[in-house]
Motif scaffolding. Sequence first.
Motif, PDB file in Angstrom:
ATOM      1  N   LEU A   1      -3.990   8.077   2.164  1.00  0.00           N
ATOM      2  CA  LEU A   1      -3.325   7.162   3.089  1.00  0.00           C
ATOM      3  C   LEU A   1      -2.615   7.922   4.206  1.00  0.00           C
ATOM      4  O   LEU A   1      -2.724   7.550   5.389  1.00  0.00           O
ATOM      5  CB  LEU A   1      -2.328   6.284   2.323  1.00  0.00           C
ATOM      6  CG  LEU A   1      -1.603   5.203   3.136  1.00  0.00           C
ATOM      7  CD1 LEU A   1      -2.599   4.299   3.850  1.00  0.00           C
ATOM      8  CD2 LEU A   1      -0.694   4.386   2.227  1.00  0.00           C
ATOM      9  N   THR A   2      -1.875   8.985   3.860  1.00  0.00           N
ATOM     10  CA  THR A   2      -1.215   9.756   4.914  1.00  0.00           C
ATOM     11  C   THR A   2      -2.253  10.392   5.844  1.00  0.00           C
ATOM     12  O   THR A   2      -2.071  10.407   7.066  1.00  0.00           O
ATOM     13  CB  THR A   2      -0.298  10.848   4.331  1.00  0.00           C
ATOM     14  OG1 THR A   2      -1.074  11.771   3.557  1.00  0.00           O
ATOM     15  CG2 THR A   2       0.770  10.247   3.448  1.00  0.00           C
ATOM     16  N   GLN A   3      -3.340  10.901   5.271  1.00  0.00           N
ATOM     17  CA  GLN A   3      -4.392  11.488   6.097  1.00  0.00           C
ATOM     18  C   GLN A   3      -4.992  10.457   7.041  1.00  0.00           C
ATOM     19  O   GLN A   3      -5.286  10.752   8.207  1.00  0.00           O
ATOM     20  CB  GLN A   3      -5.485  12.078   5.207  1.00  0.00           C
ATOM     21  CG  GLN A   3      -5.070  13.287   4.408  1.00  0.00           C
ATOM     22  CD  GLN A   3      -6.216  13.813   3.556  1.00  0.00           C
ATOM     23  OE1 GLN A   3      -7.322  14.058   4.050  1.00  0.00           O
ATOM     24  NE2 GLN A   3      -5.968  13.966   2.278  1.00  0.00           N
TER      25      GLN A   3
ATOM     26  N   SER B   1      -2.209  -3.169  -7.171  1.00  0.00           N
ATOM     27  CA  SER B   1      -2.637  -2.141  -8.114  1.00  0.00           C
ATOM     28  C   SER B   1      -3.815  -2.580  -8.976  1.00  0.00           C
ATOM     29  O   SER B   1      -4.368  -1.774  -9.721  1.00  0.00           O
ATOM     30  CB  SER B   1      -1.468  -1.728  -9.013  1.00  0.00           C
ATOM     31  OG  SER B   1      -1.078  -2.794  -9.848  1.00  0.00           O
ATOM     32  N   ARG B   2      -4.201  -3.829  -8.883  1.00  0.00           N
ATOM     33  CA  ARG B   2      -5.328  -4.320  -9.676  1.00  0.00           C
ATOM     34  C   ARG B   2      -6.677  -3.941  -9.054  1.00  0.00           C
ATOM     35  O   ARG B   2      -7.710  -4.043  -9.705  1.00  0.00           O
ATOM     36  CB  ARG B   2      -5.249  -5.838  -9.830  1.00  0.00           C
ATOM     37  CG  ARG B   2      -3.974  -6.293 -10.528  1.00  0.00           C
ATOM     38  CD  ARG B   2      -3.891  -7.792 -10.633  1.00  0.00           C
ATOM     39  NE  ARG B   2      -2.614  -8.203 -11.201  1.00  0.00           N
ATOM     40  CZ  ARG B   2      -2.465  -9.075 -12.183  1.00  0.00           C
ATOM     41  NH1 ARG B   2      -3.529  -9.637 -12.733  1.00  0.00           N
ATOM     42  NH2 ARG B   2      -1.262  -9.400 -12.626  1.00  0.00           N
ATOM     43  N   PHE B   3      -6.643  -3.518  -7.794  1.00  0.00           N
ATOM     44  CA  PHE B   3      -7.873  -3.142  -7.112  1.00  0.00           C
ATOM     45  C   PHE B   3      -8.182  -1.665  -7.341  1.00  0.00           C
ATOM     46  O   PHE B   3      -7.276  -0.854  -7.565  1.00  0.00           O
ATOM     47  CB  PHE B   3      -7.757  -3.410  -5.613  1.00  0.00           C
ATOM     48  CG  PHE B   3      -7.593  -4.863  -5.256  1.00  0.00           C
ATOM     49  CD1 PHE B   3      -8.683  -5.722  -5.270  1.00  0.00           C
ATOM     50  CD2 PHE B   3      -6.345  -5.379  -4.923  1.00  0.00           C
ATOM     51  CE1 PHE B   3      -8.532  -7.060  -4.953  1.00  0.00           C
ATOM     52  CE2 PHE B   3      -6.183  -6.706  -4.611  1.00  0.00           C
ATOM     53  CZ  PHE B   3      -7.282  -7.560  -4.626  1.00  0.00           C
TER      54      PHE B   3
ATOM     55  N   GLN C   1       0.840  -1.204   0.000  1.00  0.00           N
ATOM     56  CA  GLN C   1       0.000   0.000   0.000  1.00  0.00           C
ATOM     57  C   GLN C   1       0.875   1.255   0.000  1.00  0.00           C
ATOM     58  O   GLN C   1       0.563   2.250  -0.655  1.00  0.00           O
ATOM     59  CB  GLN C   1      -0.909   0.000   1.241  1.00  0.00           C
ATOM     60  CG  GLN C   1      -1.873  -1.177   1.333  1.00  0.00           C
ATOM     61  CD  GLN C   1      -3.174  -0.928   0.593  1.00  0.00           C
ATOM     62  OE1 GLN C   1      -3.380   0.135   0.025  1.00  0.00           O
ATOM     63  NE2 GLN C   1      -4.065  -1.901   0.603  1.00  0.00           N
ATOM     64  N   ILE C   2       1.992   1.197   0.724  1.00  0.00           N
ATOM     65  CA  ILE C   2       2.926   2.324   0.750  1.00  0.00           C
ATOM     66  C   ILE C   2       3.558   2.521  -0.620  1.00  0.00           C
ATOM     67  O   ILE C   2       3.647   3.649  -1.133  1.00  0.00           O
ATOM     68  CB  ILE C   2       4.019   2.088   1.811  1.00  0.00           C
ATOM     69  CG1 ILE C   2       3.409   1.972   3.206  1.00  0.00           C
ATOM     70  CG2 ILE C   2       5.057   3.218   1.778  1.00  0.00           C
ATOM     71  CD1 ILE C   2       4.370   1.448   4.256  1.00  0.00           C
ATOM     72  N   VAL C   3       4.021   1.435  -1.214  1.00  0.00           N
ATOM     73  CA  VAL C   3       4.658   1.519  -2.531  1.00  0.00           C
ATOM     74  C   VAL C   3       3.681   2.082  -3.561  1.00  0.00           C
ATOM     75  O   VAL C   3       4.021   2.950  -4.367  1.00  0.00           O
ATOM     76  CB  VAL C   3       5.180   0.142  -2.972  1.00  0.00           C
ATOM     77  CG1 VAL C   3       5.783   0.219  -4.377  1.00  0.00           C
ATOM     78  CG2 VAL C   3       6.229  -0.372  -1.989  1.00  0.00           C
TER      79      VAL C   3
END
Length: 232
Positions: free
Chosen positions: A208-210, A152-154, A103-105
């Motif tokens: 994601l950061t939020q 990345s497919r989602f 998820q980070i990448v």
Amino acid sequence: MLTLLTYPSAFGLFSASPFCVKTALMLQTSGQRWQRSDLLDPRKMPHQKLPVLRTPQRLIPDSDLIRDWLEAQGSDFDHGLSDLQKAQSRALIRLAEEHLYFQIVQDRWANDEVWPILYKTFFTGIPALIRKPVANSIRKNVVKGLGFQGVSRFSDAERKDRLERDLEAISAYLWQSTYLMGETPTSVDMSVAPMLAAMRATPANTPLTQRIKQDKLLSDYIDRMEQAIPLS
């Protein structure tokens, strides 16, 4: 003295790589004397990735293999844990390193808002004439790898749903104790906290950061870990 070959500091963290941070935390608590040596190009390393630990005898790649070596030297990162807690720890480590990490990448390398910052952070050492094509080629390969891995497919909504379930699982433990397995940091904290910290530190205001910044339970946990095992 041991030498940790690591990606450089970035975004206010010991390293841009949570696996390098994990290894530094283990070294810091192991009682071993160690130093860092920053690299940006790991192609000559045993697994062509970092972290790698240089010992007087050999190079040890991979954070898990480094953990095995440190434990063989006498370190105990799960002191006092029951067999059940050690099994739960193992499962949470896999959750962090085999799902949260990607998820980070995805949030960094596949995000057009973040990419210009990564470009300026990681590729300045490449000669200007070839910097852009080399950087774009590396980015293309990273994004391609996310397709092979599957994240990345989602759709954005599907990724968010999968992430939320993981964060809820982590939070369920933190509601019960200061750290994931009790009142002192153990191996699972050295894996999970760096992943959450990396999510929070991504240098753009992404969803994601939020998500991590606005979660007091998780943000306080990240801060506690940084205070409990400070890295210079």
